[in-house]
Design an enzyme around this catalytic site. Structure first.
Site, PDB file in Angstrom:
ATOM      1  N   SER A   1       8.776  -8.107   2.222  1.00 23.06           N
ATOM      2  CA  SER A   1       7.813  -7.368   1.407  1.00 23.06           C
ATOM      3  C   SER A   1       8.268  -5.935   1.184  1.00 23.06           C
ATOM      4  O   SER A   1       9.048  -5.389   1.975  1.00 23.06           O
ATOM      5  CB  SER A   1       6.444  -7.363   2.100  1.00 23.06           C
ATOM      6  OG  SER A   1       5.932  -8.669   2.220  1.00 23.06           O
TER       7      SER A   1
ATOM      8  N   GLY B   1       7.232 -10.108  -2.825  1.00 21.59           N
ATOM      9  CA  GLY B   1       7.715  -8.986  -2.022  1.00 21.59           C
ATOM     10  C   GLY B   1       8.191  -7.803  -2.820  1.00 21.59           C
ATOM     11  O   GLY B   1       8.851  -6.909  -2.281  1.00 21.59           O
TER      12      GLY B   1
ATOM     13  N   GLU C   1       5.685 -15.255  -6.476  1.00 26.70           N
ATOM     14  CA  GLU C   1       4.401 -14.934  -5.858  1.00 26.70           C
ATOM     15  C   GLU C   1       4.181 -13.424  -5.723  1.00 26.70           C
ATOM     16  O   GLU C   1       4.174 -12.892  -4.607  1.00 26.70           O
ATOM     17  CB  GLU C   1       4.319 -15.593  -4.475  1.00 26.70           C
ATOM     18  CG  GLU C   1       4.326 -17.097  -4.516  1.00 26.70           C
ATOM     19  CD  GLU C   1       4.454 -17.703  -3.129  1.00 26.70           C
ATOM     20  OE1 GLU C   1       4.501 -16.952  -2.137  1.00 26.70           O
ATOM     21  OE2 GLU C   1       4.522 -18.941  -3.035  1.00 26.70           O
ATOM     22  N   PRO C   2       3.972 -12.700  -6.802  1.00 27.48           N
ATOM     23  CA  PRO C   2       3.637 -11.272  -6.666  1.00 27.48           C
ATOM     24  C   PRO C   2       2.219 -11.100  -6.141  1.00 27.48           C
ATOM     25  O   PRO C   2       1.308 -11.837  -6.515  1.00 27.48           O
ATOM     26  CB  PRO C   2       3.757 -10.758  -8.103  1.00 27.48           C
ATOM     27  CG  PRO C   2       3.442 -11.960  -8.955  1.00 27.48           C
ATOM     28  CD  PRO C   2       4.000 -13.142  -8.194  1.00 27.48           C
ATOM     29  N   GLY C   3       2.026 -10.164  -5.263  1.00 23.89           N
ATOM     30  CA  GLY C   3       0.691  -9.843  -4.756  1.00 23.89           C
ATOM     31  C   GLY C   3       0.496  -8.351  -4.758  1.00 23.89           C
ATOM     32  O   GLY C   3      -0.276  -7.799  -5.549  1.00 23.89           O
TER      33      GLY C   3
ATOM     34  N   ARG D   1      -1.999  -0.064   7.762  1.00 26.78           N
ATOM     35  CA  ARG D   1      -0.558  -0.142   7.518  1.00 26.78           C
ATOM     36  C   ARG D   1       0.234   1.018   8.129  1.00 26.78           C
ATOM     37  O   ARG D   1       1.341   0.791   8.640  1.00 26.78           O
ATOM     38  CB  ARG D   1      -0.267  -0.269   6.029  1.00 26.78           C
ATOM     39  CG  ARG D   1      -0.782  -1.577   5.427  1.00 26.78           C
ATOM     40  CD  ARG D   1      -0.272  -1.798   4.009  1.00 26.78           C
ATOM     41  NE  ARG D   1       1.157  -2.017   3.978  1.00 26.78           N
ATOM     42  CZ  ARG D   1       2.035  -1.141   3.583  1.00 26.78           C
ATOM     43  NH1 ARG D   1       1.657   0.071   3.160  1.00 26.78           N
ATOM     44  NH2 ARG D   1       3.328  -1.412   3.587  1.00 26.78           N
TER      45      ARG D   1
ATOM     46  N   CYS E   1     -11.064   7.008  17.428  1.00 27.87           N
ATOM     47  CA  CYS E   1     -10.634   7.529  18.736  1.00 27.87           C
ATOM     48  C   CYS E   1      -9.242   7.018  19.077  1.00 27.87           C
ATOM     49  O   CYS E   1      -9.034   6.305  20.065  1.00 27.87           O
ATOM     50  CB  CYS E   1     -11.637   7.144  19.819  1.00 27.87           C
ATOM     51  SG  CYS E   1     -13.227   7.957  19.620  1.00 27.87           S
TER      52      CYS E   1
END
Length: 520
Positions: free
Chosen positions: A283, A321, A363-365, A416, A447
Site C-alpha cells: 500500500s 496500493g 483494486e484501488p481504495g 495511522r 492519554c
C-alpha cells in the site's frame, strides 16, 4: 524595520532546526496544495475553508467536531476516473478491466451504492462488509470476498449472496471452501434438483515475492507475512512434491510451489470454479516497477500452469496500493498513467509467452477515498516546549522551541501515525492568517505520548484555541481504524454535494458508548 513578507502578506521565516529535511517552509500558509485535497475544497472569501460551497464553520456548527468531511463529487470522480482509465488502456488487451473498490479503506452503505453507480465493483474482507454491501443492494456478482482467516459463516454468507469471487488465501481455506460448497450443492440438490447451487467461484491469492517500497506492515507480497500462497520454489507440501516426483521426476518436485499445489487442488474439486489469480504487493506505493514485476510473475505462472496441467486461468487481479499525497513532497501518479504502464507490461508479456491475455482486475481504495476527505478538528491547548536540536547541522548544545497544538480528536480517529509512523499535513481552516509560520506538532487529547495527528507542520503562529484545523487525506483507513479509546465517540462522516451536507455515518454519542455496558 518591518519584517519582509513573501509577497502574499505572510511574514517570511527560516526553517526550524527541528523540522524534517523534506518539510519546506510554505511560501503561503493560506494556500492549499491541490493534490492533497478534494477538487472542490477551496478558500472562501472570508478566508476559511469551504467544500462544495459550504464553509467549515457552518459544518462544525451543524455537525460538531471532530468530523470527517467527504466530498461526494470528488469520490465519485476518482472512482469513475479509475474505471475509465483502465478500460481505455486495456481495451485492446482484454476488452477492459474490472475495477473493485477496496472497501476496507472506507465503507458504508452510501459509498457502496456510489461505487456501483460509477461502474465499479466492491471488494470486501469480512462478513460485516458483506452485510453493508447487501444493505446497499450491491448485486452479488459485483462482490469479492478477501481475508486470510474467513470463518465458515462468512464463506456460507458469500455463497448465499453468490459473490463473484472468493479470494482464497491458503490451502486450508481452499479445502474448507470446497467442502462447504459441495455440502451446499448436495443439500440443495436433495431439496430441489432444479435448484442445485453453482460452484464456488475462487481466485487464489499468491505472494510473488515483490517487495514494495513502503512500510513493513503494509507491504503484503514478501514471503514472511500472513497473506497468500507462496510462488517460491520448494514451498509445496511434502505430499504434493511426492506426487510431482512420481509423475514428473525429482527435479520438478523440488521446484514445486505452494501456488502450484493450490492450482492443482482447486482444479480437482467439482465444487470449485477456479477463476484465476490474485496478488497485492502493498500500500501507498508510488513506484511503478513493483506492479510491473508482479504482473510479469503472475502471467508467467499462468502460462506455466497451462503447460503443466492444462489449467486455464482466465482472470488475473493485480491488486491496488496506489499512493496518494499526504504531504507536499508525495507524488501520486494519475490513474491513466498507472493503467497505461500496466497495460503495456501485460500486453508485451502475454505476447512473449504466447498466451491470450487474461481478464485483468485492480483494486484501488485509498486512491479513491483518501483525498476525497479531510478531518475537521477544533484546536485547544497550545504548549511551547524547549527541546535539544539534533546535532546534524546545528551548533553543539543548541535548543529550539517545539509547539504542541492539541485538538479534540487524535489517535482514536486516526491511528495511522501510531501504527505506521505515517505523515500528514494540516492547515488553519477557519480563517486566513498573515502570522509567520511556526513549526507545530498537532496532537490529540488521549492519554498517550504517542497520540500524534501531524508530526510536523508549519501553521500560522497565531493558531490556537477555538480555531478549526483541517487534516487532508483522511478518507482511507482513518474512520475504518477508529476506536473508542478513552471513551471518545467515533466521529461521524458528512458527505457534501451540491451545496448541502448530510450524515452518511452518524457520529457516536455517549449513549451509544454506554448502550453495550451491561451494568448501566
Amino acid at each position: 524595520m518591518a519584517q519582509p513578507t513573501n509577497g502574499s502578506g505572510v511574514r517570511a521565516a527560516s526553517p526550524s532546526p527541528l523540522a524534517p529535511t523534506w518539510l519546506a517552509v510554505p511560501s503561503d500558509l493560506n494556500r492549499l496544495e491541490p493534490k492533497m485535497w478534494a477538487h472542490d475544497v477551496e478558500r472562501a472569501s472570508d478566508g476559511g475553508l469551504a467544500v462544495g460551497g459550504l464553509g467549515v464553520g457552518e459544518l462544525a456548527e451543524q455537525f460538531g467536531t471532530p468530523l470527517f468531511v467527504l466530498s461526494e463529487d470528488d469520490f465519485r470522480t476518482r472512482a469513475r476516473s479509475f474505471k475509465d482509465a483502465f478500460d481505455s488502456a486495456f481495451a485492446d488487451v482484454c476488452g477492459g478491466v474490472d475495477v473493485y473498490y477496496a472497501g476496507k479503506a472506507f465503507l458504508c452503505s452510501a459509498v457502496a451504492a456510489w461505487v456501483v453507480e460509477e461502474g465499479l465493483r466492491l471488494d470486501t474482507c469480512s462478513g460485516g462488509e458483506l452485510a453493508v454491501a447487501a444493505k446497499a443492494g450491491v448485486p452479488g456478482e459485483l462482490l469479492g470476498l478477501h481475508g486470510n482467516n474467513k470463518s465458515d459463516a462468512e464463506i456460507e454468507r458469500a455463497l448465499d449472496m453468490r459473490v463473484g469471487r472468493i479470494v482464497v488465501d491458503s490451502l486450508d481455506e481452499l479445502e474448507r471452501v470446497a467442502a462447504i460448497a459441495a455440502a451446499r450443492a448436495e443439500r440443495d440438490w436433495a431439496h430441489d434438483p432444479e435448484r442445485r447451487e453453482a460452484r464456488a467461484k475462487v481466485m487464489l491469492r499468491l505472494t510473488p515475492g515483490v517487495h514494495a517500497h513502503t512500510h513493513e506492515f503494509i507491504a503484503t507480497a514478501h514471503e514472511d507475512q500472513k497473506f497468500g500462497l507462496s510462488m517460491a520454489p520448494g514451498t509445496a507440501s511434502a505430499e504434493f512434491r511426492a506426487e510431482v516426483a512420481e509423475e514428473s521426476g525429482d527435479g520438478a518436485a523440488a521446484g514445486a510451489s505452494a501456488a502450484e499445489e493450490a492450482v492443482a487442488a482447486a482444479s480437482g474439486h467439482d465444487s470449485i470454479e477456479l477463476l484465476g489469480l490474485h496478488c497485492h504487493i502493498g500500500s501507498q506505493i508510488f513506484e511503478p516497477e513493483g506492479f510491473e514485476l508482479a504482473a510479469v510473475k503472475l502471467l508467467t505462472f499462468v502460462a506455466a500452469m497451462r503447460s503443466a496441467y492444462g489449467v486455464g486461468l482466465p482472470e488475473v487481479d493485480l491488486g491496488g496500493g496506489y499512493g496518494i499525497a499526504y504531504t507536499p513532497v508525495d507524488a501520486p501518479r494519475p490513474p491513466a498513467q498507472i493503467a497505461e504502464a500496466m497495460a503495456a507490461v501485460v500486453r508485451s508479456t502475454c505476447a512473449e509467452l504466447g498466451i491470450t491475455p487474461p481478464r485483468i482486475s485492480v483494486e484501488p481504495g485509498r486512491a479513491i477515498a483518501g483525498p476525497s476527505t479531510f478531518t475537521l478538528y477544533r484546536a485547544g491547548t497550545v504548549k511551547d516546549v524547549v527541546v535539544d536540536v539534533p546535532e546534524t547541522g546545528a551548533a553543539p548544545d543548541s535548543t529550539a522551541v517545539r509547539r504542541y497544538l492539541s485538538v479534540d480528536g487524535g489517535m482514536s480517529d486516526n491511528a495511522r501515525p501510531v501504527l505506521y509512523d505515517a505523515d500528514y499535513s494540516a492547515v488553519l481552516a477557519s480563517r486566513a492568517s498573515v502570522a509567520p509560520p511556526q513549526l507545530t506538532r498537532v496532537v490529540g487529547k488521549h492519554c498517550e505520548s504517542g497520540d500524534i495527528v501531524v508530526r510536523d507542520a508549519y501553521l500560522p503562529a497565531d493558531a490556537g484555541r477555538g480555531d478549526l484545523l483541517a487534516v487532508p487525506g483522511t478518507g482511507a483507513y482513518c474512520w475504518a481504524l477508529s476506536s473508542n479509546y478513552n471513551y471518545l465517540g467515533r466521529p461521524g462522516v458528512v458527505a457534501v454535494r451540491h451545496g448541502s451536507a448530510r450524515w452518511i455515518v452518524r457520529g457516536e454519542t455517549e449513549q451509544d458508548l454506554l448502550s453495550r455496558d451491561m451494568g448501566v
